[in-house]
Design a protein around this motif. Structure first.
Motif, PDB file in Angstrom:
ATOM      1  N   LEU A  95      22.192  11.490 -55.273  1.00  0.00           N
ATOM      2  CA  LEU A  95      21.854  12.569 -56.199  1.00  0.00           C
ATOM      3  C   LEU A  95      22.207  12.204 -57.637  1.00  0.00           C
ATOM      4  CD1 LEU A  95      22.747  15.699 -54.099  1.00  0.00           C
ATOM      5  CD2 LEU A  95      20.498  14.953 -54.868  1.00  0.00           C
ATOM      6  N   TYR A  97      13.400  23.708 -40.663  1.00  0.00           N
ATOM      7  CA  TYR A  97      13.841  23.838 -42.023  1.00  0.00           C
ATOM      8  C   TYR A  97      13.098  24.935 -42.755  1.00  0.00           C
ATOM      9  CZ  TYR A  97      16.591  21.988 -45.691  1.00  0.00           C
ATOM     10  OH  TYR A  97      17.547  21.834 -46.630  1.00  0.00           O
ATOM     11  N   MET A 145      21.865  31.420 -43.853  1.00  0.00           N
ATOM     12  CA  MET A 145      21.815  30.787 -42.543  1.00  0.00           C
ATOM     13  C   MET A 145      21.904  31.825 -41.439  1.00  0.00           C
ATOM     14  SD  MET A 145      24.052  27.443 -42.816  1.00  0.00           S
ATOM     15  CE  MET A 145      24.606  27.397 -44.462  1.00  0.00           C
ATOM     16  N   MET A 161      21.332  22.423 -52.601  1.00  0.00           N
ATOM     17  CA  MET A 161      22.260  22.792 -51.531  1.00  0.00           C
ATOM     18  C   MET A 161      23.370  21.763 -51.403  1.00  0.00           C
ATOM     19  SD  MET A 161      19.489  24.122 -48.832  1.00  0.00           S
ATOM     20  CE  MET A 161      20.235  25.501 -48.037  1.00  0.00           C
ATOM     21  N   VAL A 162      23.028  20.510 -51.578  1.00  0.00           N
ATOM     22  CA  VAL A 162      24.065  19.477 -51.500  1.00  0.00           C
ATOM     23  C   VAL A 162      25.081  19.685 -52.610  1.00  0.00           C
ATOM     24  CG1 VAL A 162      24.530  17.017 -51.649  1.00  0.00           C
ATOM     25  CG2 VAL A 162      22.503  17.826 -50.442  1.00  0.00           C
ATOM     26  N   GLY A 220      27.561  22.170 -51.999  1.00  0.00           N
ATOM     27  CA  GLY A 220      28.448  21.891 -50.886  1.00  0.00           C
ATOM     28  C   GLY A 220      28.050  22.576 -49.605  1.00  0.00           C
ATOM     29  N   CYS A 221      26.810  23.000 -49.514  1.00  0.00           N
ATOM     30  CA  CYS A 221      26.374  23.684 -48.299  1.00  0.00           C
ATOM     31  C   CYS A 221      25.904  22.690 -47.250  1.00  0.00           C
ATOM     32  CB  CYS A 221      25.249  24.647 -48.604  1.00  0.00           C
ATOM     33  SG  CYS A 221      25.758  25.881 -49.777  1.00  0.00           S
ATOM     34  N   ILE A 222      25.593  21.489 -47.685  1.00  0.00           N
ATOM     35  CA  ILE A 222      25.163  20.488 -46.722  1.00  0.00           C
ATOM     36  C   ILE A 222      26.086  19.294 -46.858  1.00  0.00           C
ATOM     37  CG2 ILE A 222      23.282  19.035 -45.946  1.00  0.00           C
ATOM     38  CD1 ILE A 222      21.397  20.861 -47.410  1.00  0.00           C
ATOM     39  N   GLU A 275      26.715  15.422 -46.156  1.00  0.00           N
ATOM     40  CA  GLU A 275      25.860  14.279 -45.849  1.00  0.00           C
ATOM     41  C   GLU A 275      26.642  13.227 -45.103  1.00  0.00           C
ATOM     42  OE1 GLU A 275      22.521  13.055 -48.325  1.00  0.00           O
ATOM     43  OE2 GLU A 275      23.845  13.848 -49.857  1.00  0.00           O
ATOM     44  N   ILE A 323      20.000  13.830 -43.959  1.00  0.00           N
ATOM     45  CA  ILE A 323      20.528  15.122 -44.383  1.00  0.00           C
ATOM     46  C   ILE A 323      20.513  16.063 -43.192  1.00  0.00           C
ATOM     47  CG2 ILE A 323      20.231  17.040 -45.955  1.00  0.00           C
ATOM     48  CD1 ILE A 323      18.533  15.199 -47.647  1.00  0.00           C
ATOM     49  N   THR A 358      20.257  19.719 -41.798  1.00  0.00           N
ATOM     50  CA  THR A 358      19.796  21.035 -42.225  1.00  0.00           C
ATOM     51  C   THR A 358      20.908  22.024 -41.937  1.00  0.00           C
ATOM     52  OG1 THR A 358      18.919  21.542 -40.076  1.00  0.00           O
ATOM     53  CG2 THR A 358      17.448  20.437 -41.613  1.00  0.00           C
ATOM     54  N   PRO A 359      20.916  23.153 -42.602  1.00  0.00           N
ATOM     55  CA  PRO A 359      21.976  24.140 -42.389  1.00  0.00           C
ATOM     56  C   PRO A 359      22.129  24.498 -40.910  1.00  0.00           C
ATOM     57  CG  PRO A 359      20.639  24.763 -44.255  1.00  0.00           C
ATOM     58  CD  PRO A 359      20.005  23.560 -43.648  1.00  0.00           C
TER      59      PRO A 359
END
Lengths: 969, 162
Positions: free
Chosen positions: A125, A895, A921, B137-138, B141-143, B145, B151, B153-154
């Motif tokens: 990123l 997803y 979620m 989302m990354v 901090g929701c995902i 790695e 990645i 998914t939630p």
């Protein structure tokens, strides 16, 4: 990376946003922003500002700039923020920097270093954030600093990185094609990337490359077709679907590319027919996105080598667009019609009334588009109506940009199709009268030339008629109070040349008029100069004819005005003196000419000499001897520019590049450039005596250049011809294969004309009921409109004939039914048309289907061919990509169904903001359609929002009810 | 080039987000925004969502109090751009949940981040909502790695933790 990342927002920030949101006027907003600037100036330079605080300041700076104020005092802090370790802070820094700075800003040099470092980061990123910045901030000089890293990133394991690297490379290509010319093959390679996102992004640079050089990419036709086929067959992950359409944005881009590749290329086009036909059938014409793809199909069909069946589908789609109530679809329909009539002009007739409705629509956008269509379908039979309408519209609008455009179109059409000289002159007069100052001066020169040369035929009487009608109309127009300068120049010139030519007007009458002009527009020096010159001509002709010149008192004043002019010159001294000097010289000349005898005058100013050619030796051959002499003395021969920086150098550069690449890793173009020029220069210097001396004439290089370009020109001829003119194109496609089929389709379309023109959409009834409907409908249509339609689309007799044949057979009705049942329409259509078709068409038709079914067996085979010799890699790619196709829908499917709904918005803003995805979620099995349909007034949502807003301290007050009413539903 | 700029403007004509893909000075931006906002806001619902302006076109769409304006080259497919706007709104909807003007005002940088994923260099480069929102989302901090670069998914993440 803090886990609460970025949800910390201070009261100050909330207050700022709140007050900006509540500002009722621009002035109030400006006040808020100005005081914010003061606050920020003080705060931002304080020592030891925590990261979070800094990030907030930077976003406040973004607000300041967005609202139109200068925030340059904080740029350096945004630059500093790009160094930060935290991803969120860093990315905000990059964002601010890309919003604040242009690529030539002084601070960029400070960022390039950070970018270089970040491109090497382990966190993808961070790399992505740096790549975003690369796409906006790297200019031609800094490309070499990041290019090697970008090339490396093309093979990054993360698809997001590969995608952005491709875009960065595309950007470099746009900025400086030579800097990446050796890397162009990467775009081809990335086209077979197993990630659809990367493939989709690669289409953008490929579109550019193909636009610039179609012929080098003809080999990709099969690949593009097979990709499009796969997309249309829903073989991409579901995540790319949009409103049930499979990856529509990728489809559109592919269709655009195919349109380029198939233009004027029968063989390439044949490969596309099947897939484009498929898409026509599959498109859902009830959704916007379906129509967007349909529109692109029409564009493609009208660009590639014509295929009767596809043209029919396109025509059907167009009539659906035009009959729609939506103005957007009408607009697209008019545009599409404009494209299709280049190939099948007869299609316009079906839609005459729809077109006229659009023309008279109060919506300006639609009106303009329709004028564009009319411009494209202008013929000598309808030019008068169209140009008259255009001029009326031109007079009615204020937008100078568009006024200029439409004026030049009027002029162009008038020049091309003018039915009579009289009309032509009158039209030009109108254009000049109402848009004179906006018209390009060339148009005026053109008009003068046309009047002088006549219309090309060796018919002197017609020419002189033209001139005298021009003179007559100009003398009439001079009565108008205020005329544009350009127009006056034309008038003066024509009066001077031809005012007395036919003997209708006396010299004294014309000179009187000219003096009036010079006096009335005494501020316009150019007009004055034209008037004086015209006077001189008139007097010269008179003297030459042996008549006595009686100087009017005003003429004397006019001609001898030069003393006054001289004073002016001295006064103004430097500025604009040129104009005055011109005038002065003309006045002197006039005075001198008047004093001469008839014979001398005739040789100085012969009558009607404006058309005499002055020969210019463009090759400058009279200098040959001199050049020869200089070369013998050791001078360097002239090398034309095209050869100096042409293909030769680029290939040199590439070779050199490969050498260098192996020797050291990091290269900067700045070091290479001088080398390259040295190399290019060495040969002429050392080989001058052997190679370049036998090139004595300066003509030679140009000739050789021409011969090299000739083949490409001839192969392009077809495509350029396409754009030229309707008639020519029709013939071109018509004679060889098409003519029989167009004639048959013509007859059927003739029959359908009535059904479609007088009925709007909803008729599926049989022909008889429709007939009565027709007649009723016909009454409703005003006779004016019909008359207009007749004059636009054909003579009045023709429309009468059509209404007579309207009830001819059941064919039109079956046609209508067809268009209402789109699914079966293609099969029906094929059954219908195939027996009628001529043998050559059948052949044309059969070939592509046979050809394309074979490749469709294994579309990946073709992709394989794209990859260069590294077959191993390609097969690996193949495996993984097939795997992706089978596997990914599930993952992606999961997803897509996750967060959409988000009905669980917490009342507490902080906790609500710190973990919304978590709540998502829990709540999130609602699909995206739900989210879409829940748009608009939703009581629960709006209540929650209201609570949220109150929490932030914004109270829906009576001062700004609108804002909140909208916000809260 | 394709897309030249993307603007979000409320119905009072105040700019809420501006992203330009060709460089314009502050004065040029101010003038351009004033001009086109005046033009677009004066139009009614029935009229086309397209406006020609100088040598390019503006495709616009209204959502409650917010106007989305996209400036495109003349050869761009207007309907597709219109749907692109809707895709952008759907994406923001998915992230913010029934997005409104205030969401964009309070989270200006996030709106920009989403745009950065969708449009680069004036071209539409990503249209999958999942891909557009992943970095967001990354970053939050929701995902988590894994080093294998896949990645989660939630949903998968939930399964993993439970």
């Amino acid at each position: 990376m803090g886990s609460q990342g970025g949800f910390y927002q201070s009261k100050e920030f909330l207050d700022l946003v709140k007050s900006i949101g509540e500002a009722r006027s621009k002035a109030e907003e400006d006040r808020i922003v100005l005081s914010e600037i003061e606050t920020l100036k003080r705060r931002i330079s304080e020592p030891d500002i925590p990261k979070r605080k800094m990030k907030e300041y930077i976003i406040r700076l973004v607000y300041v700039e967005m609202l139109g104020h200068d925030a340059s005092f904080g740029y350096i802090h945004a630059v500093k923020m790009t160094h930060d370790d935290s991803l969120l802070v860093k990315r905000t820094g990059y964002l601010a920097v890309t919003l604040f700075l242009n690529e030539d800003h002084d601070l960029i040099i400070l960022i390039v270093n950070t970018i270089q470092k970040d491109l090497k980061s382990d966190n993808y990123l961070v790399v992505c954030a740096a790549l975003n910045a690369v796409c906006k901030l790297i200019n031609e000089e800094t490309i070499p600093a990041v290019l090697p890293q970008i090339v490396e990133l093309l093979a990054h394991p993360k698809e997001a990185v590969r995608k952005k690297a491709i875009v960065a490379l595309h950007r470099f290509y746009q900025k400086s094609p030579s800097s990446v010319s050796h890397l162009v093959s990467n775009f081809r390679k990335r086209l077979c990337d197993n990630d659809p996102g990367v493939m989709g992004a690669t289409l953008c640079p490929l579109f550019d490359l193909i636009t610039n050089d179609v012929n080098s990419y003809k080999d990709l036709v099969i690949s593009f077709v097979s990709i499009l086929k796969q997309v249309a067959e829903r073989r991409l992950p579901k995540a790319y679907d949009y409103h049930q359409m499979p990856a529509p944005f990728i489809q559109i881009k592919l269709l655009k590319i195919l349109a380029l590749l198939g233009s004027g290329d029968k063989q390439a086009s044949e490969n596309m027919y099947t897939v484009v036909g498929d898409i026509f059938r599959k498109c859902d014409s009830s959704s916007n996105i379906g129509n967007a793809v349909l529109y692109e199909c029409i564009c493609c069909v009208s660009s590639i080598y014509p295929n009767p069946k596809l043209l029919e589908s396109a025509a059907d789609a167009i009539s659906r667009f035009l009959k729609s109530d939506s103005h957007n679809l009408k607009y697209m329909g008019i545009d599409a019609l404009g494209r299709l009539i280049k190939i099948s002009p007869e299609i316009a007739e079906q839609h005459q009334l729809a077109v006229i409705d659009c023309l008279e629509d109060p919506d300006d956008t639609l009106k303009r588009k329709t004028f564009e269509l009319l411009y494209k379908m202008t013929k000598s039979t309808n030019v008068e109506v169209i140009v008259d309408r255009m001029i009326d519209y031109m007079i009615s609008i204020n937008d100078n940009h568009y006024k200029t455009e439409i004026a030049s179109r009027c002029v162009e059409l008038a020049e091309q199709f003018a039915p009579s000289n009289q009309w032509f002159i009158q039209t030009m007069n109108k254009v000049f009268e109402h848009a004179g100052d906006l018209v390009n001066i060339k148009v005026a020169h053109n008009l003068m030339r046309l009047i002088a040369e006549g219309f090309g035929e060796d018919d002197n009487t017609a020419d002189s008629q033209l001139r005298s009608s021009a003179v007559e109309s100009y003398l009439h127009i001079l009565g108008e109070p205020k005329l544009p300068s350009v127009f006056l120049q034309v008038i003066c010139w024509v009066l001077g040349e031809y005012g007395t030519a036919d003997g209708k007007y006396s010299a004294s009458y014309i000179t009187g008029k000219l003096c009036d002009v010079a006096e009335a527009y005494s501020n316009d020096e150019t007009v004055k100069a034209y008037a004086v010159t015209a006077l001189m001509k008139i007097y010269a002709f008179e003297i030459a004819a042996g008549r006595k010149v009686d100087m009017l008192p005003e003429v004397g004043f006019q001609a001898l005005d030069y003393k006054f002019i001289l004073c002016k010159c001295i006064l103004i001294a430097v500025f604009d003196v040129v104009d005055y000097l011109h005038l002065l010289q003309r006045a002197y000349e006039l005075q001198a000419v008047i004093g001469l005898d008839a014979h001398a005058v005739e040789s100085i100013m012969p009558a009607d000499a404006s058309c005499e050619d002055i020969e210019v030796d463009k090759a400058l051959s009279f200098l040959n001897g001199y050049i020869q002499e200089s070369i013998e003395k050791g001078a360097q021969p002239y090398i034309p520019e095209s050869e100096r920086s042409g293909m030769l150098n680029i290939s040199n550069f590439r070779n050199q590049d490969h050498h260098e690449a192996s020797s050291h890793g990091l290269r900067f173009e700045a070091y290479e450039l001088p080398k390259q020029t040295v190399q290019a220069r060495i040969p002429p210097a050392s080989l001058a005596s052997t190679e370049l001396v036998p090139v004595p004439e300066p003509m030679y290089p140009r000739e050789s250049y021409q011969t090299t370009t000739v083949p490409s020109v001839s192969s392009d001829a077809a495509s350029t011809e396409l754009k030229l003119r309707l008639d020519g194109v029709q013939k071109k496609w018509g004679r060889q294969t098409h003519f029989p089929s167009t004639s048959t389709s013509n007859s059927t379309s003739q029959k359908t004309v009535n059904g479609i023109t007088q009925v709007d959409g909803s008729n599926t009834a049989n022909s008889r009921t429709r007939e009565t409907y027709d007649s009723r409908k016909q009454v409703e249509i005003s006779p004016e409109k019909q008359k207009l339609a007749a004059s636009l689309f054909g003579g009045p007799s023709k429309t009468e004939k059509k209404s007579a044949t309207g009830h001819k057979s059941s064919k039109p009705s079956s046609h209508m039914v067809k268009s209402h049942a789109p699914k079966s329409s293609m099969e029906v259509a094929s059954e219908k048309t195939s027996p009628v078709q001529q043998p050559p068409d059948l052949l044309d038709f059969g070939e592509p289907t046979v050809k394309t079914t074979a490749p469709s067996l294994d579309p990946f085979k073709h992709l394989e061919g794209l990859l260069e010799p590294t077959t191993q890699v390609s097969s690996a790619v193949n495996h993984s990509s097939t795997a992706a196709v089978t596997k990914s829908p599930d993952i992606m499917g999961l997803y897509t169904e996750t967060p959409a709904g988000a009905h669980h918005k917490d009342n507490d803003i902080l906790s609500g903001l710190s973990n919304p995805p978590m709540t998502n979620m829990v709540g999130g099995t609602t699909a995206m359609q739900v989210a879409q349909s829940s748009k608009g007034p939703n009581l629960k949502d709006s209540l929650e929002k209201d609570a949220l807003v109150r929490q932030m301290g914004v109270t829906p007050s009576s001062q700004n009810p609108n804002l909140f009413k909208d916000l809260l539903g | 080039m394709g897309i030249r700029f993307i603007l979000m403007v409320n119905k009072q004509g105040q700019t809420r987000l501006a992203q330009y893909y060709e460089w314009l000075t502050l004065e040029e931006r101010r003038a351009l925004e004033g001009e086109i906002v005046r033009k677009c806001l004066a139009r009614n619902e029935q009229q086309c969502s397209f406006v020609e302006h100088r040598n390019y076109k503006i495709v616009y769409r209204r959502y409650a109090s917010l106007f989305f304006l996209v400036g495109v080259d003349n050869d761009e497919n207007e309907l597709a751009i219109l749907e692109f706007i809707h895709l952008l709104v759907e994406t923001m909807d998915r992230h913010f949940g029934n997005v409104c003007e205030l969401d964009i005002m309070f989270h200006l940088e996030k709106a920009h981040f989403m745009l950065e994923e969708m449009v680069m260099n004036g071209c539409i480069v990503e249209t999958s909502k999942a891909n557009i929102l992943t970095p967001e989302m990354v970053m939050n901090g929701c995902i988590v790695e894994t080093s294998n670069a896949n990645i989660l998914t939630p949903v998968q993440l939930l399964e993993k933790t439970s």
